[in-house]
Design an enzyme around this catalytic site. Sequence first.
Site, PDB file in Angstrom:
ATOM      1  N   LYS A   1      34.763  45.651  54.097  1.00  0.00           N
ATOM      2  CA  LYS A   1      33.736  46.263  54.938  1.00  0.00           C
ATOM      3  C   LYS A   1      34.379  46.870  56.193  1.00  0.00           C
ATOM      4  O   LYS A   1      35.234  46.263  56.834  1.00  0.00           O
ATOM      5  CB  LYS A   1      32.685  45.227  55.332  1.00  0.00           C
ATOM      6  CG  LYS A   1      31.845  44.726  54.157  1.00  0.00           C
ATOM      7  CD  LYS A   1      30.755  43.795  54.635  1.00  0.00           C
ATOM      8  CE  LYS A   1      29.883  43.318  53.474  1.00  0.00           C
ATOM      9  NZ  LYS A   1      30.546  42.318  52.638  1.00  0.00           N
TER      10      LYS A   1
ATOM     11  N   ASP B   1      37.161  34.152  63.156  1.00  0.00           N
ATOM     12  CA  ASP B   1      36.125  34.437  62.164  1.00  0.00           C
ATOM     13  C   ASP B   1      36.761  35.117  60.956  1.00  0.00           C
ATOM     14  O   ASP B   1      37.118  36.306  61.007  1.00  0.00           O
ATOM     15  CB  ASP B   1      35.051  35.328  62.783  1.00  0.00           C
ATOM     16  CG  ASP B   1      33.798  35.408  61.926  1.00  0.00           C
ATOM     17  OD1 ASP B   1      33.849  34.965  60.763  1.00  0.00           O
ATOM     18  OD2 ASP B   1      32.769  35.927  62.424  1.00  0.00           O
TER      19      ASP B   1
ATOM     20  N   LYS C   1      20.971  32.708  51.923  1.00  0.00           N
ATOM     21  CA  LYS C   1      22.224  33.434  51.704  1.00  0.00           C
ATOM     22  C   LYS C   1      23.314  32.382  51.513  1.00  0.00           C
ATOM     23  O   LYS C   1      23.718  31.711  52.456  1.00  0.00           O
ATOM     24  CB  LYS C   1      22.534  34.338  52.894  1.00  0.00           C
ATOM     25  CG  LYS C   1      23.768  35.203  52.705  1.00  0.00           C
ATOM     26  CD  LYS C   1      23.976  36.113  53.904  1.00  0.00           C
ATOM     27  CE  LYS C   1      25.230  36.958  53.734  1.00  0.00           C
ATOM     28  NZ  LYS C   1      25.459  37.854  54.894  1.00  0.00           N
TER      29      LYS C   1
ATOM     30  N   ALA D   1      34.940  33.463  54.014  1.00  0.00           N
ATOM     31  CA  ALA D   1      35.293  32.567  52.905  1.00  0.00           C
ATOM     32  C   ALA D   1      35.623  33.338  51.639  1.00  0.00           C
ATOM     33  O   ALA D   1      36.216  32.780  50.706  1.00  0.00           O
ATOM     34  CB  ALA D   1      34.136  31.601  52.636  1.00  0.00           C
TER      35      ALA D   1
ATOM     36  N   GLU E   1      26.770  40.109  42.420  1.00  0.00           N
ATOM     37  CA  GLU E   1      26.234  39.201  43.430  1.00  0.00           C
ATOM     38  C   GLU E   1      24.752  39.488  43.648  1.00  0.00           C
ATOM     39  O   GLU E   1      24.240  40.520  43.207  1.00  0.00           O
ATOM     40  CB  GLU E   1      27.010  39.353  44.741  1.00  0.00           C
ATOM     41  CG  GLU E   1      27.117  40.788  45.233  1.00  0.00           C
ATOM     42  CD  GLU E   1      26.829  40.940  46.697  1.00  0.00           C
ATOM     43  OE1 GLU E   1      25.797  40.397  47.137  1.00  0.00           O
ATOM     44  OE2 GLU E   1      27.602  41.616  47.391  1.00  0.00           O
TER      45      GLU E   1
END
Length: 300
Positions: A158, A137, A85, A140, A24
């Site tokens: 994370k 929340d 982003k 995606a 990424e």
Amino acid sequence: MLMLKFSDEVREALDQKKPIVALESTIISHGMPYPENVEMASTVEEIIRQEGAVPATIAIMDGFIKIGLTPEEIERLATEKGVVKTSIRDLPGVLASKQTGATTVATTSYAANEAGIRFFATGGLGGVHRNVAEHLDISADLITLAKCNICIVSAGVKSILDIPKTLELLETLGVAVYGFETDRYPGFYFQDTGIPVPSGSVQQLANIMKVKEHLSLEQAIHVAVPVPTEDAMDKQFIQGIIDEALVEADEQHVSGKDITPFLLAKIKDKTGGDSLKANISLVKNNAKIAAQIAVRYRQP
């Protein structure tokens, strides 16, 4: 796909069926300051090459999804102002307006899948945020992984997220989760969340991907690699800091796409930079393991 544009190195690797590892680009544009971001990107690519695979850093440039960046393009991504982003929902708009975009885990997974690249190394996955019942929340990343036939190698989810709920949702979506040479799911900054997972070696994980090729399954496989021992952080220490950062975010009404960079910046400050050191270490290690699996996958 007409909007994919390959570097010469990646095109040759695809044609010759060489092992390839996608990377990424958000870590370049939004994860580190210049010139450390360029140095990091170059180092990770070199680690993959040393293991016998081809790196394919992915970004959005000039109306194309670039699969594999030249050193000049990495420099551009690292220094250009206003790089977007780009998550999966943003992709059409960024392409249509020919903006420069850095790809998140979701967008990189999509692009790698479209390009026929089966392996992707990153730092940590997005997932279900804490207090999800209040904010709904959910990254995606998870939904996209349910639609991409790739093996994504990370140091887990994370630590700022709700790890148990994220793993439950991955199970619901049909995304298989394996620990790399461990039967406990790692916690990004620390090595062991206590959550049991099936363990796999390089050879076993390559074999799983080979078998998956014969099945009509579109979901990804997630391989979770513990952060190297020398850079791992104490579980209780880092969780206490994360809890403090979450309280500050709530007090300052930080939410949505701003919450993750806010929390990571707070954690870096509160750990005196140790969290960044751990982050860099695990990114390099994940790239190494992903390349090893990709190489073994291509062997008879």
